[in-house]
Design a protein around this motif. Structure first.
Motif, PDB file in Angstrom:
ATOM      1  N   ALA A 196      -4.022   3.386   6.499  1.00 16.26           N
ATOM      2  CA  ALA A 196      -3.334   3.512   5.214  1.00 16.26           C
ATOM      3  C   ALA A 196      -1.999   4.242   5.340  1.00 16.26           C
ATOM      4  N   ASP A 197      -1.963   5.275   6.184  1.00 19.48           N
ATOM      5  CA  ASP A 197      -0.736   6.050   6.374  1.00 19.48           C
ATOM      6  C   ASP A 197      -0.718   6.551   7.810  1.00 19.48           C
ATOM      7  N   PRO A 198       0.137   6.003   8.658  1.00 21.67           N
ATOM      8  CA  PRO A 198       0.120   6.400  10.071  1.00 21.67           C
ATOM      9  C   PRO A 198       0.420   7.879  10.289  1.00 21.67           C
ATOM     10  N   ASP A 226       1.473  -2.855   9.200  1.00 24.11           N
ATOM     11  CA  ASP A 226       0.352  -3.639   8.674  1.00 24.11           C
ATOM     12  C   ASP A 226       0.809  -4.315   7.390  1.00 24.11           C
ATOM     13  N   ALA A 227       0.980  -5.642   7.460  1.00 30.54           N
ATOM     14  CA  ALA A 227       1.525  -6.401   6.319  1.00 30.54           C
ATOM     15  C   ALA A 227       0.717  -7.662   6.093  1.00 30.54           C
ATOM     16  N   HIS A 228      -0.586  -7.524   6.126  1.00 33.79           N
ATOM     17  CA  HIS A 228      -1.459  -8.657   5.812  1.00 33.79           C
ATOM     18  C   HIS A 228      -2.735  -8.078   5.218  1.00 33.79           C
ATOM     19  N   HIS A 229      -3.652  -8.957   4.816  1.00 39.96           N
ATOM     20  CA  HIS A 229      -4.904  -8.464   4.247  1.00 39.96           C
ATOM     21  C   HIS A 229      -6.053  -9.349   4.690  1.00 39.96           C
ATOM     22  N   ASN A 242      -2.982  -2.333  -2.559  1.00 39.10           N
ATOM     23  CA  ASN A 242      -2.713  -1.103  -1.808  1.00 39.10           C
ATOM     24  C   ASN A 242      -1.688  -1.290  -0.699  1.00 39.10           C
ATOM     25  N   MET A 243      -1.424  -2.537  -0.322  1.00 37.79           N
ATOM     26  CA  MET A 243      -0.541  -2.767   0.817  1.00 37.79           C
ATOM     27  C   MET A 243       0.905  -2.379   0.530  1.00 37.79           C
ATOM     28  N   ALA A 244       1.269  -2.200  -0.742  1.00 38.76           N
ATOM     29  CA  ALA A 244       2.613  -1.692  -1.063  1.00 38.76           C
ATOM     30  C   ALA A 244       2.750  -0.256  -0.592  1.00 38.76           C
ATOM     31  N   ASN A 245       1.756   0.565  -0.886  1.00 43.00           N
ATOM     32  CA  ASN A 245       1.787   1.958  -0.443  1.00 43.00           C
ATOM     33  C   ASN A 245       1.671   2.057   1.076  1.00 43.00           C
ATOM     34  N   VAL A 246       0.908   1.149   1.669  1.00 39.78           N
ATOM     35  CA  VAL A 246       0.821   1.118   3.131  1.00 39.78           C
ATOM     36  C   VAL A 246       2.202   0.863   3.726  1.00 39.78           C
ATOM     37  N   ALA A 247       2.913  -0.118   3.181  1.00 37.17           N
ATOM     38  CA  ALA A 247       4.248  -0.443   3.688  1.00 37.17           C
ATOM     39  C   ALA A 247       5.188   0.751   3.557  1.00 37.17           C
ATOM     40  N   ALA A 249       4.408   3.838   3.428  1.00 33.12           N
ATOM     41  CA  ALA A 249       3.991   4.893   4.354  1.00 33.12           C
ATOM     42  C   ALA A 249       4.491   4.614   5.769  1.00 33.12           C
ATOM     43  N   TYR A 250       4.407   3.367   6.192  1.00 31.74           N
ATOM     44  CA  TYR A 250       4.928   3.008   7.518  1.00 31.74           C
ATOM     45  C   TYR A 250       6.434   3.270   7.593  1.00 31.74           C
ATOM     46  N   TYR A 251       7.146   2.845   6.553  1.00 34.05           N
ATOM     47  CA  TYR A 251       8.593   3.044   6.550  1.00 34.05           C
ATOM     48  C   TYR A 251       8.939   4.529   6.571  1.00 34.05           C
ATOM     49  N   ALA A 252       8.273   5.312   5.741  1.00 32.86           N
ATOM     50  CA  ALA A 252       8.568   6.745   5.673  1.00 32.86           C
ATOM     51  C   ALA A 252       8.321   7.407   7.028  1.00 32.86           C
ATOM     52  N   TYR A 253       7.236   7.008   7.677  1.00 39.48           N
ATOM     53  CA  TYR A 253       6.929   7.621   8.970  1.00 39.48           C
ATOM     54  C   TYR A 253       7.925   7.175  10.035  1.00 39.48           C
ATOM     55  N   ALA A 254       8.253   5.887  10.059  1.00 36.85           N
ATOM     56  CA  ALA A 254       9.231   5.389  11.033  1.00 36.85           C
ATOM     57  C   ALA A 254      10.570   6.093  10.863  1.00 36.85           C
TER      58      ALA A 254
END
Length: 301
Positions: A196-198, A226-229, A242-247, A249-254
């Motif tokens: 959910a959040d790396p 992670d951009a699929h379900h 939930n995949m919007a928040n996942v995306a 989170a990935y961007y924020a961490y990167a």
């Protein structure tokens, strides 16, 4: 960037990785690229009612790096490169040129010489300068039992023929830690889905930090978003919405790390591994809005 690599919960592995890694390693690599797998690869997404295998028009407005696959003939490959390069940098998937798979194992392709000639012809016919491509050489080679020497050999061949074209390799997450990183590649990443959040999954930063310590000065990290379900996501407590928040989170961490050169989402078209796999393009509208938001922020489009 296949679906198989999911991080499993194991506190002992978390502890061991943290001990081996130490503090996060930050750098000054710009987050330059954003895009998706399976954009121009001859795949017809089963989750729509149309026959379509090129999704360039769907991602061109907010991405600058997307997977374009080699075809089984020179003309089609050249057309794919030409059409894609007008909109973004092709992440040119060429694994079949160098390797074939039997019983889950990659091995050097016995037809490599002929296929390599076709590859060169396609690039020439496309009109796209080789420096305008990134070669995607191998997908999960270590999980698929490819010896490092064979990967090194293929990378060296490409570097000799196309010294100005970067090479990317994506590995699968392994509890044993990052696989050895081949020389002569410029971009290295790994996939791990249903996270959910790396930043909040201790093994994820630990894994990236260990990989970062293995890189040479001319190499950089890639994050596979992670951009699929799939049903695996459902079991992990992640609904399509939930995949919007996942995306994000990935961007924020990167962005926070400062040593990630590219964020590549798996996957735009669905159905790669089965009809139960929903690609990014068929996720709810708010999720697509998140991808566009991230893409505009990275690419400036």
């Amino acid at each position: 960037m296949r679906k198989r690599s999911r991080i499993l919960k194991n506190p002992a592995i978390i502890f061991a990785l943290l001990l081996a890694t130490g503090l996060p390693a930050y750098g000054d690599t710009p987050l330059e690229y954003f895009g998706f797998a399976a954009v121009n690869c001859g795949l017809d997404d089963p989750h729509d009612d149309i026959v379509k295998t090129d999704y360039t028009d769907e991602v061109a407005g907010f991405t600058n790096l997307n997977q374009v696959c080699i075809a089984d003939n020179t003309q089609t490959t050249a057309q794919r490169l030409h059409q894609s390069a007008r909109q973004f940098t092709p992440l040119f998937y060429i694994e079949p040129v160098f390797f074939s798979e039997q019983n889950g194992r990659l091995q050097p392709n016995v037809q490599r010489g002929t296929l390599l000639q076709m590859l060169q012809q396609a690039i020439n016919q496309s009109g796209v300068p080789a420096s305008g491509l990134i070669f995607y050489l191998a997908d999960e080679p270590t999980r698929r039992h490819l010896p490092l020497a064979d990967l090194e050999n293929a990378a060296l061949t490409l570097r000799t023929l196309y010294p100005e074209t970067p090479i990317m390799v994506i590995e699968a997450y392994s509890p044993n830690g990052p696989a050895p990183i081949a020389r002569n590649i410029q971009y290295w990443g790994f996939n791990a889905y249903t996270v959910a959040d790396p930043a909040l999954e201790p093994r994820y930063p630990a894994y990236l930090n260990r990989a970062a310590a293995m890189l040479s000065p001319d190499q950089a990290l890639v994050m596979v978003m992670d951009a699929h379900h799939t049903p695996h996501h459902t079991r992990a407590g992640l609904a399509p919405d939930n995949m919007a928040n996942v995306a994000r989170a990935y961007y924020a961490y990167a962005k926070s790390r400062g040593d990630i050169a590219a964020l590549v989402g798996y996957t735009w078209a669905g159905g790669i591994d089965g009809d139960w796999e929903i690609g990014a393009r068929n996720l709810p509208a708010p999720v697509l809005d998140a991808y566009r938001e991230i893409g505009h922020a990275i690419t400036g489009k």
